[in-house]
Design a protein around this motif. Structure first.
Motif, PDB file in Angstrom:
ATOM      1  N   UNK A 127       1.042  -1.480  -0.293  1.00 52.53           N
ATOM      2  CA  UNK A 127       0.068  -0.443  -0.040  1.00 52.53           C
ATOM      3  C   UNK A 127       1.366   1.549  -0.048  1.00 52.53           C
ATOM      4  N   UNK A 128       0.919   2.302  -1.044  1.00 54.02           N
ATOM      5  CA  UNK A 128       1.162   3.531  -0.551  1.00 54.02           C
ATOM      6  C   UNK A 128       1.013   4.314   0.624  1.00 54.02           C
ATOM      7  N   UNK A 129       2.097   4.977   0.602  1.00 57.05           N
ATOM      8  CA  UNK A 129       2.206   5.605   1.632  1.00 57.05           C
ATOM      9  C   UNK A 129       0.624   6.448   2.309  1.00 57.05           C
ATOM     10  N   UNK A 130       0.893   7.245   0.944  1.00 59.01           N
ATOM     11  CA  UNK A 130      -0.975   8.191   1.246  1.00 59.01           C
ATOM     12  C   UNK A 130      -2.016   6.618   1.700  1.00 59.01           C
ATOM     13  N   UNK A 131      -2.491   6.631   1.017  1.00 63.09           N
ATOM     14  CA  UNK A 131      -3.081   5.121   1.084  1.00 63.09           C
ATOM     15  C   UNK A 131      -3.202   4.337   2.190  1.00 63.09           C
ATOM     16  N   UNK A 132      -2.209   4.026   3.129  1.00 67.96           N
ATOM     17  CA  UNK A 132      -1.788   3.847   4.181  1.00 67.96           C
ATOM     18  C   UNK A 132      -2.253   4.509   5.534  1.00 67.96           C
ATOM     19  N   UNK A 133      -1.771   5.938   5.409  1.00 66.64           N
ATOM     20  CA  UNK A 133      -2.103   7.132   6.174  1.00 66.64           C
ATOM     21  C   UNK A 133      -3.897   6.797   5.717  1.00 66.64           C
ATOM     22  N   UNK A 134      -4.292   7.142   5.319  1.00 68.19           N
ATOM     23  CA  UNK A 134      -5.872   7.105   4.631  1.00 68.19           C
ATOM     24  C   UNK A 134      -6.567   6.171   5.703  1.00 68.19           C
ATOM     25  N   UNK A 135      -6.312   5.060   5.013  1.00 63.81           N
ATOM     26  CA  UNK A 135      -7.095   3.211   5.961  1.00 63.81           C
ATOM     27  C   UNK A 135      -6.160   3.610   7.240  1.00 63.81           C
ATOM     28  N   UNK A 136      -5.655   4.271   7.793  1.00 63.34           N
ATOM     29  CA  UNK A 136      -4.665   4.069   9.097  1.00 63.34           C
ATOM     30  C   UNK A 136      -5.973   5.124   9.895  1.00 63.34           C
ATOM     31  N   UNK A 137      -6.163   6.566   9.757  1.00 63.75           N
ATOM     32  CA  UNK A 137      -6.606   7.438  10.242  1.00 63.75           C
ATOM     33  C   UNK A 137      -8.033   7.257  10.118  1.00 63.75           C
ATOM     34  N   UNK A 138      -8.756   6.203   8.632  1.00 63.98           N
ATOM     35  CA  UNK A 138     -10.439   5.589   8.900  1.00 63.98           C
ATOM     36  C   UNK A 138     -10.793   4.870  10.423  1.00 63.98           C
ATOM     37  N   UNK A 139      -9.497   4.143  10.681  1.00 66.16           N
ATOM     38  CA  UNK A 139      -9.761   3.072  11.640  1.00 66.16           C
ATOM     39  C   UNK A 139      -9.936   3.398  12.633  1.00 66.16           C
ATOM     40  N   UNK A 140      -9.054   4.641  12.915  1.00 67.69           N
ATOM     41  CA  UNK A 140      -8.517   5.460  14.675  1.00 67.69           C
ATOM     42  C   UNK A 140     -10.210   6.126  14.504  1.00 67.69           C
ATOM     43  N   UNK A 141     -10.457   6.720  12.979  1.00 71.68           N
ATOM     44  CA  UNK A 141     -12.023   7.607  13.476  1.00 71.68           C
ATOM     45  C   UNK A 141     -12.987   7.144  13.448  1.00 71.68           C
ATOM     46  N   UNK A 142     -12.858   5.810  14.269  1.00 73.15           N
ATOM     47  CA  UNK A 142     -13.705   4.299  14.049  1.00 73.15           C
ATOM     48  C   UNK A 142     -14.613   4.588  15.257  1.00 73.15           C
ATOM     49  N   UNK A 143     -15.876   3.867  15.078  1.00 69.54           N
ATOM     50  CA  UNK A 143     -16.752   3.540  16.839  1.00 69.54           C
ATOM     51  C   UNK A 143     -17.485   2.623  16.174  1.00 69.54           C
ATOM     52  N   UNK A 144     -17.471   1.416  17.315  1.00 71.02           N
ATOM     53  CA  UNK A 144     -18.126   0.524  17.240  1.00 71.02           C
ATOM     54  C   UNK A 144     -19.827   0.814  16.760  1.00 71.02           C
ATOM     55  N   UNK A 145     -19.948   2.207  17.678  1.00 71.40           N
ATOM     56  CA  UNK A 145     -21.910   2.658  17.813  1.00 71.40           C
ATOM     57  C   UNK A 145     -22.525   2.852  16.184  1.00 71.40           C
ATOM     58  N   UNK A 146     -21.529   3.442  14.984  1.00 68.57           N
ATOM     59  CA  UNK A 146     -21.654   4.423  14.001  1.00 68.57           C
ATOM     60  C   UNK A 146     -21.136   2.993  13.093  1.00 68.57           C
ATOM     61  N   UNK A 147     -20.346   1.721  13.358  1.00 59.97           N
ATOM     62  CA  UNK A 147     -19.998   1.027  12.005  1.00 59.97           C
ATOM     63  C   UNK A 147     -21.140  -0.154  12.613  1.00 59.97           C
ATOM     64  N   UNK A 148     -22.090   0.140  13.532  1.00 55.47           N
ATOM     65  CA  UNK A 148     -23.547  -0.601  13.462  1.00 55.47           C
ATOM     66  C   UNK A 148     -24.223  -0.319  12.980  1.00 55.47           C
ATOM     67  N   UNK A 149     -24.065   0.955  13.172  1.00 57.86           N
ATOM     68  CA  UNK A 149     -25.318   1.892  12.761  1.00 57.86           C
ATOM     69  C   UNK A 149     -25.366   1.438  10.975  1.00 57.86           C
ATOM     70  N   UNK A 150     -24.127   1.842  10.254  1.00 60.46           N
ATOM     71  CA  UNK A 150     -23.932   2.245   9.196  1.00 60.46           C
ATOM     72  C   UNK A 150     -24.091  -0.035   8.211  1.00 60.46           C
ATOM     73  N   UNK A 151     -23.517  -0.874   9.200  1.00 61.79           N
ATOM     74  CA  UNK A 151     -23.523  -1.751   8.797  1.00 61.79           C
ATOM     75  C   UNK A 151     -24.866  -1.987   9.009  1.00 61.79           C
ATOM     76  N   UNK A 152     -26.091  -1.736   9.677  1.00 55.49           N
ATOM     77  CA  UNK A 152     -27.762  -1.984   9.548  1.00 55.49           C
ATOM     78  C   UNK A 152     -28.194  -1.342   8.200  1.00 55.49           C
ATOM     79  N   UNK A 153     -27.376  -0.083   8.451  1.00 59.39           N
ATOM     80  CA  UNK A 153     -28.613   1.125   6.937  1.00 59.39           C
ATOM     81  C   UNK A 153     -27.838   0.142   5.463  1.00 59.39           C
ATOM     82  N   UNK A 154     -26.659  -0.123   5.358  1.00 62.28           N
ATOM     83  CA  UNK A 154     -25.847  -0.884   3.985  1.00 62.28           C
ATOM     84  C   UNK A 154     -26.445  -2.053   3.874  1.00 62.28           C
ATOM     85  N   UNK A 155     -27.094  -2.959   4.740  1.00 61.02           N
ATOM     86  CA  UNK A 155     -27.240  -4.501   4.744  1.00 61.02           C
ATOM     87  C   UNK A 155     -26.331  -5.135   4.581  1.00 61.02           C
TER      88      UNK A 155
END
Length: 163
Positions: free
Chosen positions: A1-29
């Protein structure tokens, strides 16, 4: 993975919450994996990445958007859309092939609609001459495709607010 890709991926994982994950997963099916980062976090991550990696060329933007899209994770794919929205001025008619693949593989209208309205529509409006003619023919062909996501994207890109 490129440096920029890794930066984005890690930042998104750090910004995550289980509550938001459950809500989004339910919405997306369940069509995509979900980290649980908010839309604001995705936008902020792309803004930060573009500040950190200032001199990204067209090819760099294309490669990074593809790299983010490759994993079927909603927030990564949304980050690819935000990246393309932000850098739509660099895109050219040959980028339609990549965008078509993204639309076919999106898995949710929450990715298709912003690709059509905020990437394709401005791209088509900015093109001129032979490039514009070719791009419009491609998008019109999409309007006849069996893939409902591609047909919807074509309608939205060509000006319909709702297909």
């Amino acid at each position: 993975m490129s440096d920029a890709g890794e930066f984005v991926d890690l930042a998104l994982q750090r910004e995550s919450s289980w509550e938001k994950a459950m809500e989004t997963r339910e919405r997306l099916g369940g069509s995509l994996k979900v980290y649980g980062a908010s839309v604001g976090a995705v936008r902020g991550t792309i803004r930060d990445a573009l500040k950190r990696y200032k001199n990204l060329s067209h090819d760099d933007i294309a490669a990074l958007s593809s790299e983010l899209w490759d994993e079927p994770v909603f927030e990564r794919r949304l980050a690819a859309v935000v990246l393309l929205q932000t850098k739509v001025g660099l895109l050219v008619n040959t980028d339609l092939t990549r965008i078509e693949g993204f639309i076919r593989d999106a898995g949710t209208l929450e990715l298709v609609d912003p690709l059509a309205k905020d990437v394709l529509r401005p791209l088509l409006s900015r093109l001129a001459g032979q490039a514009k003619d070719r791009a419009e023919r491609v998008v019109e062909r999409w309007g006849q495709d069996p893939d409902h996501q591609l047909r919807r994207a074509a309608a939205l890109a060509l000006g319909a607010d709702t297909p």
